[in-house]
Write an enzyme that holds these catalytic residues in place. Sequence first.
Site, mmCIF file in Angstrom:
data_model
loop_
_atom_site.group_PDB
_atom_site.id
_atom_site.type_symbol
_atom_site.label_atom_id
_atom_site.label_comp_id
_atom_site.label_asym_id
_atom_site.label_seq_id
_atom_site.Cartn_x
_atom_site.Cartn_y
_atom_site.Cartn_z
ATOM 1 N N VAL A 151 43.340 44.236 44.579
ATOM 2 C CA VAL A 151 43.990 42.428 44.936
ATOM 3 C C VAL A 151 43.585 41.632 44.227
ATOM 4 C CG1 VAL A 151 42.510 40.687 46.165
ATOM 5 C CG2 VAL A 151 42.007 42.914 46.389
ATOM 6 N N CYS A 152 45.005 40.838 44.421
ATOM 7 C CA CYS A 152 45.811 39.681 43.368
ATOM 8 C C CYS A 152 44.580 38.673 42.862
ATOM 9 C CB CYS A 152 46.531 40.072 43.665
ATOM 10 S SG CYS A 152 47.094 38.028 42.948
ATOM 11 N N VAL A 153 43.490 38.216 42.149
ATOM 12 C CA VAL A 153 42.637 37.257 41.794
ATOM 13 C C VAL A 153 43.352 35.895 42.303
ATOM 14 C CG1 VAL A 153 43.378 36.948 39.386
ATOM 15 C CG2 VAL A 153 41.681 35.539 40.273
#
Lengths: 135, 102, 130
Positions: C77-79
């Site tokens: 998941v992209c931070v």
Amino acid sequence: MSDIKKFLYLNRKAPYGTIYALESLEVVLIGAAFEQDVSLAFVDDGVYQLVKGQDTSEIGMKNFSPTYNALGDYDVNKLYVEKESLEARGLTEDDLMPLTYEDEDDDWAEKPSIRVVSSAELADIMDEQDVVLAF
Amino acid sequence: MSKLHTVNKSPFEKNSLDACIRLAKEGGAVLLFEDGVYGATKGTVISDKVTAAMKGLTFYVLGPDMKARGIRDDQLLDGVKVVDYGGFVDLVADHDNVQPWL
Amino acid sequence: MKLGILINEGPYNHQASDSAYQFTKAALEKGHEIFRVFFYNDGVNNATRYSIPPQDDRNITQQWTELAEKHDLDLVVCVAAAQRRGIIDEGEQERNGKDGNNIAPGFRISGLGQLIEAGIQADRLVTFGD
């Protein structure tokens, strides 16, 4: 296969109405550190991302259009804009931000990053890519 | 290089299929899935355009999405090939890369 | 063949995550390797363990968790996108002084570089979005 891949970021959406343009730009900035061959294509409503004179002061959102001008510093200097998409929207290259980069192979001469191309030319450019990122 | 173009939008709502047809190089393939499957049906305002595009591009439609939307095989434009998810995977593997038209 | 998957939309509102799930399952059945599944834009919302779909509906997050466990998938998941949308793991919770976290098992939060890496390492990148 060589270590360097050709990455194309395909932008077909207008800014502000949705977050896609901004979050696409964020990937471009991070991706620039990976030293791949990077191109951006602006097609359909994506051309609105590059229009000059954007002022978000009255909508409470951040104006991220100046970031496109910083791309040259990241060696991202191939911004292809489809001519047909501009024309369909009543725009010309004069309506776009004058984005430039300094060409290190040419004594740091300042050159335009935006290249207006026809659909046929863009089709050829897109055909050469290894990875297409679209949001 | 031979590309797989994926279109998941209804051509009656968005211009993704239009853009795909305008910018896809001859010899590529187009997979219509999700709401994109409506672009594969006969007798619509864009049927002629899709049929004309078939001269240079091979069109596929994702069967599970078609079925979910009540589209029958006999409603498809002639020449459109139906694939399942496994066929989608094969198309991805058989082309040099995948070009999404979101 | 090594495949990278990019999911740009959240669960339920768009079909993107469902399509990606069916595609990923089919690819695994055919013996392909899934290098990584990357969640970006609203796609990060697929990673909340607090979703409670009706009992007769599929649980999209749980489907991904189970598929990840079974096939040892890397669900990233992209931070930056996750922080904007309130998808948080223990580390992010501590760093940002939040009172809880909501990431589902099998997902991990990391940077956008993981997407670029997937583009470089995988033979194909397949995008599901809107």
